[in-house]
Design a protein around this motif. Structure first.
Motif, PDB file in Angstrom:
ATOM      1  N   GLU A 185      34.504 -10.119  51.608  1.00  0.00           N
ATOM      2  CA  GLU A 185      35.419  -8.983  51.629  1.00  0.00           C
ATOM      3  C   GLU A 185      36.873  -9.420  51.647  1.00  0.00           C
ATOM      4  OE1 GLU A 185      32.933  -5.584  54.175  1.00  0.00           O
ATOM      5  OE2 GLU A 185      34.874  -6.322  54.895  1.00  0.00           O
ATOM      6  N   VAL A 186      37.701  -8.636  50.971  1.00  0.00           N
ATOM      7  CA  VAL A 186      39.155  -8.718  51.097  1.00  0.00           C
ATOM      8  C   VAL A 186      39.640  -7.385  51.643  1.00  0.00           C
ATOM      9  CG1 VAL A 186      41.349  -8.944  49.870  1.00  0.00           C
ATOM     10  CG2 VAL A 186      39.411 -10.374  49.201  1.00  0.00           C
ATOM     11  N   ARG A 187      40.408  -7.425  52.723  1.00  0.00           N
ATOM     12  CA  ARG A 187      40.969  -6.199  53.307  1.00  0.00           C
ATOM     13  C   ARG A 187      42.490  -6.272  53.264  1.00  0.00           C
ATOM     14  NH1 ARG A 187      37.154  -3.370  57.797  1.00  0.00           N
ATOM     15  NH2 ARG A 187      35.146  -3.946  56.865  1.00  0.00           N
ATOM     16  N   ILE A 188      43.111  -5.190  52.781  1.00  0.00           N
ATOM     17  CA  ILE A 188      44.566  -5.137  52.607  1.00  0.00           C
ATOM     18  C   ILE A 188      45.113  -3.934  53.373  1.00  0.00           C
ATOM     19  CG2 ILE A 188      46.441  -4.903  50.942  1.00  0.00           C
ATOM     20  CD1 ILE A 188      44.507  -6.086  48.831  1.00  0.00           C
ATOM     21  N   PHE A 189      46.159  -4.166  54.161  1.00  0.00           N
ATOM     22  CA  PHE A 189      46.805  -3.110  54.949  1.00  0.00           C
ATOM     23  C   PHE A 189      48.305  -3.392  54.979  1.00  0.00           C
ATOM     24  CE2 PHE A 189      48.661  -1.456  58.784  1.00  0.00           C
ATOM     25  CZ  PHE A 189      48.128  -0.175  58.874  1.00  0.00           C
ATOM     26  N   PRO A 190      49.139  -2.331  54.889  1.00  0.00           N
ATOM     27  CA  PRO A 190      48.845  -0.929  54.637  1.00  0.00           C
ATOM     28  C   PRO A 190      48.843  -0.643  53.141  1.00  0.00           C
ATOM     29  CG  PRO A 190      51.162  -1.168  55.116  1.00  0.00           C
ATOM     30  CD  PRO A 190      50.570  -2.559  55.189  1.00  0.00           C
ATOM     31  N   LEU A 191      48.641   0.617  52.786  1.00  0.00           N
ATOM     32  CA  LEU A 191      48.605   1.024  51.377  1.00  0.00           C
ATOM     33  C   LEU A 191      49.857   1.790  50.992  1.00  0.00           C
ATOM     34  CD1 LEU A 191      44.858   2.098  51.053  1.00  0.00           C
ATOM     35  CD2 LEU A 191      45.887  -0.185  51.015  1.00  0.00           C
ATOM     36  N   VAL A 192      50.936   1.552  51.725  1.00  0.00           N
ATOM     37  CA  VAL A 192      52.221   2.208  51.447  1.00  0.00           C
ATOM     38  C   VAL A 192      53.319   1.158  51.442  1.00  0.00           C
ATOM     39  CG1 VAL A 192      51.485   4.400  52.453  1.00  0.00           C
ATOM     40  CG2 VAL A 192      52.661   2.707  53.891  1.00  0.00           C
ATOM     41  N   ASP A 193      54.445   1.524  50.825  1.00  0.00           N
ATOM     42  CA  ASP A 193      55.603   0.633  50.842  1.00  0.00           C
ATOM     43  C   ASP A 193      56.441   0.912  52.089  1.00  0.00           C
ATOM     44  OD1 ASP A 193      57.055   2.957  50.299  1.00  0.00           O
ATOM     45  OD2 ASP A 193      57.349   2.477  48.186  1.00  0.00           O
ATOM     46  N   GLN A 194      57.611   0.333  52.150  1.00  0.00           N
ATOM     47  CA  GLN A 194      58.438   0.461  53.348  1.00  0.00           C
ATOM     48  C   GLN A 194      58.907   1.887  53.599  1.00  0.00           C
ATOM     49  OE1 GLN A 194      61.504  -2.472  52.788  1.00  0.00           O
ATOM     50  NE2 GLN A 194      60.013  -4.122  52.629  1.00  0.00           N
ATOM     51  N   SER A 195      58.963   2.703  52.555  1.00  0.00           N
ATOM     52  CA  SER A 195      59.403   4.088  52.713  1.00  0.00           C
ATOM     53  C   SER A 195      58.257   5.013  53.112  1.00  0.00           C
ATOM     54  CB  SER A 195      60.032   4.586  51.408  1.00  0.00           C
ATOM     55  OG  SER A 195      59.044   4.763  50.407  1.00  0.00           O
ATOM     56  N   GLY A 196      57.026   4.496  53.144  1.00  0.00           N
ATOM     57  CA  GLY A 196      55.868   5.319  53.454  1.00  0.00           C
ATOM     58  C   GLY A 196      55.218   5.923  52.226  1.00  0.00           C
ATOM     59  N   ARG A 197      55.686   5.540  51.055  1.00  0.00           N
ATOM     60  CA  ARG A 197      55.126   6.050  49.793  1.00  0.00           C
ATOM     61  C   ARG A 197      53.994   5.144  49.322  1.00  0.00           C
ATOM     62  NH1 ARG A 197      55.751   4.718  44.467  1.00  0.00           N
ATOM     63  NH2 ARG A 197      57.117   2.996  45.128  1.00  0.00           N
ATOM     64  N   ARG A 198      52.936   5.747  48.792  1.00  0.00           N
ATOM     65  CA  ARG A 198      51.844   4.953  48.219  1.00  0.00           C
ATOM     66  C   ARG A 198      52.221   4.582  46.783  1.00  0.00           C
ATOM     67  NH1 ARG A 198      45.441   5.620  49.004  1.00  0.00           N
ATOM     68  NH2 ARG A 198      44.674   4.804  47.017  1.00  0.00           N
ATOM     69  N   PRO A 199      52.485   3.304  46.518  1.00  0.00           N
ATOM     70  CA  PRO A 199      52.957   2.912  45.182  1.00  0.00           C
ATOM     71  C   PRO A 199      51.819   2.870  44.171  1.00  0.00           C
ATOM     72  CG  PRO A 199      52.752   0.980  46.569  1.00  0.00           C
ATOM     73  CD  PRO A 199      52.443   2.165  47.452  1.00  0.00           C
ATOM     74  N   GLY A 200      52.186   2.909  42.903  1.00  0.00           N
ATOM     75  CA  GLY A 200      51.190   2.879  41.837  1.00  0.00           C
ATOM     76  C   GLY A 200      50.376   1.608  41.812  1.00  0.00           C
ATOM     77  N   GLU A 201      50.906   0.528  42.408  1.00  0.00           N
ATOM     78  CA  GLU A 201      50.176  -0.740  42.433  1.00  0.00           C
ATOM     79  C   GLU A 201      48.845  -0.636  43.152  1.00  0.00           C
ATOM     80  OE1 GLU A 201      54.390  -1.894  41.604  1.00  0.00           O
ATOM     81  OE2 GLU A 201      53.362  -0.429  42.874  1.00  0.00           O
ATOM     82  N   VAL A 202      48.705   0.332  44.066  1.00  0.00           N
ATOM     83  CA  VAL A 202      47.429   0.470  44.781  1.00  0.00           C
ATOM     84  C   VAL A 202      46.303   0.774  43.801  1.00  0.00           C
ATOM     85  CG1 VAL A 202      46.145   1.778  46.506  1.00  0.00           C
ATOM     86  CG2 VAL A 202      48.544   1.213  46.920  1.00  0.00           C
ATOM     87  N   GLU A 203      46.480   1.800  42.996  1.00  0.00           N
ATOM     88  CA  GLU A 203      45.435   2.164  42.041  1.00  0.00           C
ATOM     89  C   GLU A 203      45.262   1.095  40.967  1.00  0.00           C
ATOM     90  OE1 GLU A 203      43.461   4.536  42.748  1.00  0.00           O
ATOM     91  OE2 GLU A 203      44.721   5.107  44.456  1.00  0.00           O
ATOM     92  N   GLN A 204      46.369   0.444  40.600  1.00  0.00           N
ATOM     93  CA  GLN A 204      46.271  -0.620  39.601  1.00  0.00           C
ATOM     94  C   GLN A 204      45.433  -1.784  40.114  1.00  0.00           C
ATOM     95  OE1 GLN A 204      50.300  -1.650  38.501  1.00  0.00           O
ATOM     96  NE2 GLN A 204      50.806   0.467  37.982  1.00  0.00           N
ATOM     97  N   LEU A 205      45.622  -2.157  41.369  1.00  0.00           N
ATOM     98  CA  LEU A 205      44.850  -3.274  41.914  1.00  0.00           C
ATOM     99  C   LEU A 205      43.399  -2.888  42.172  1.00  0.00           C
ATOM    100  CD1 LEU A 205      47.105  -5.368  44.286  1.00  0.00           C
ATOM    101  CD2 LEU A 205      46.824  -5.446  41.824  1.00  0.00           C
ATOM    102  N   ILE A 206      43.154  -1.641  42.532  1.00  0.00           N
ATOM    103  CA  ILE A 206      41.769  -1.182  42.673  1.00  0.00           C
ATOM    104  C   ILE A 206      41.060  -1.289  41.328  1.00  0.00           C
ATOM    105  CG2 ILE A 206      40.343   0.881  43.014  1.00  0.00           C
ATOM    106  CD1 ILE A 206      42.219   1.651  45.307  1.00  0.00           C
ATOM    107  N   ALA A 207      41.723  -0.837  40.277  1.00  0.00           N
ATOM    108  CA  ALA A 207      41.126  -0.916  38.939  1.00  0.00           C
ATOM    109  C   ALA A 207      40.903  -2.368  38.534  1.00  0.00           C
ATOM    110  CB  ALA A 207      42.025  -0.209  37.923  1.00  0.00           C
ATOM    111  N   PHE A 208      41.868  -3.237  38.860  1.00  0.00           N
ATOM    112  CA  PHE A 208      41.727  -4.653  38.531  1.00  0.00           C
ATOM    113  C   PHE A 208      40.537  -5.262  39.261  1.00  0.00           C
ATOM    114  CE2 PHE A 208      42.551  -9.088  39.725  1.00  0.00           C
ATOM    115  CZ  PHE A 208      42.603  -9.662  38.469  1.00  0.00           C
TER     116      PHE A 208
END
Length: 242
Positions: A185-208
Motif C-alpha cells: 500500500e501507498v497512503r498519501i495525506f492530505p488531498l488538498v493544497d495549502q489553501s484547502g482546495r483539492r487540486p486536479g493532481e489528485v484525480e490525475q494521480l488516481i488515474a495514473f
C-alpha cells in the motif's frame, strides 16, 4: 509560511535554507493515515518525505523495519535541529495569522501545537543519532531503493500540498517511484493544497495509479487540523476496491 513538512522544492537543491523541516508525531501519523498498530505489524515501512517526524522512531520501537527518506537528511542532525527550531517559529507565526484555515480540535491553541511539534522534533533528533541508518537522504523524484522493498509507504504533506509549486509531471514522477518501491500500500495525506482546495493532481494521480494496476480509494480519517484535510488516499497493488 504554511504549517507543512518535508521536501518542498522541485529542483535537486540540497541547500538547507530551501528546506521546510517540520515534524509530526507518531500519534498524528496514525490518525492522518487511518492506521492502527495491527496495520504496522511485520511490515517494512517507508516514510517519504519523513521530515522531522517521530513516526520512524516510534514505529522502530514497536519492532517495525522502518525507513524515513527526505532531502533534509543530507545535513547533520545538529544542523537540522537548529533549522527545525527556526521553522517551528515561522510556522507558528503563519498559523496564528491564518487561524481560520485550521480547526482547533486537534490542538486547543497554537502553543499546544508548538509543543507537539517540539515533541516530534526531539524524538526524531535523538533517533537520528542512535539509528542513523533509518534516515536516508533522497532528492525526489528519485529513490535509492529496490523494487517492492516496502510493504507500506506513507507520504504526508508533500504531494498535493505543494500543487502550486510542483507541476503534474513532477507529481506523477514522484508517485511512480513510490509505487515502484512498494509491494502493498501507498497512503498519501492530505488531498488538498495549502489553501484547502483539492487540486486536479489528485484525480490525475488516481488515474495514473489505476493505469499501473493499482486500486485507489479515498477514506475519511479522524485527524482534522487543516480545513478540508480529513481524507487519505489509499493505493493498493493489484487490489480491487468494491
Amino acid at each position: 509560511m504554511p504549517e507543512t513538512a518535508g521536501q518542498a522544492e522541485r529542483p535537486a537543491e540540497k541547500t538547507l535554507e530551501r528546506i521546510v523541516f517540520i515534524g509530526r508525531t507518531y500519534d498524528e501519523y496514525m490518525r492522518m493515515f487511518g492506521l492502527d498498530e495491527s496495520d504496522l505489524e511485520g511490515k517494512r515501512i517507508l516514510d517519504c518525505p519523513g521530515g522531522a517526524c517521530s513516526f520512524a522512531a516510534k514505529a522502530g520501537e514497536l519492532g517495525c523495519e522502518v525507513t524515513a527518506a527526505d532531502i533534509a537528511y543530507y545535513h547533520e542532525a545538529d544542523r537540522l535541529l537548529e533549522k527545525e527550531l527556526q521553522d517551528i517559529g515561522h510556522a507558528m507565526e503563519h498559523v496564528e495569522s491564518e487561524q481560520s484555515r485550521y480547526i482547533w480540535t486537534e490542538f486547543p491553541n497554537s502553543e499546544a501545537l508548538r509543543s507537539e511539534r517540539l515533541r516530534a522534533l526531539r524524538t526524531c533528533a535523538e533517533d537520528m543519532k542512535v539509528h542513523p541508518e533509518r534516515y536516508v537522504p533522497v532528492t525526489l523524484p528519485s529513490l535509492p531503493f529496490r523494487d517492492e522493498q516496502f510493504d507500506l509507504t506513507l507520504s504526508a504533506h508533500f504531494l498535493f500540498t505543494y500543487a502550486d509549486r510542483m507541476d503534474a509531471e513532477f507529481h506523477r514522477d514522484v508517485l511512480r517511484e513510490l509505487l515502484r518501491v512498494t509491494r502493498g500500500e501507498v497512503r498519501i495525506f492530505p488531498l488538498v493544497d495549502q489553501s484547502g482546495r483539492r487540486p486536479g493532481e489528485v484525480e490525475q494521480l488516481i488515474a495514473f495509479a489505476r493505469g499501473e494496476g493499482w486500486s485507489a480509494e479515498t477514506k475519511a480519517v479522524p485527524y482534522h487540523f487543516q480545513r478540508q484535510a480529513d481524507h487519505v488516499l489509499i493505493l493498493r497493488a493489484g487490489g480491487t476496491i468494491l
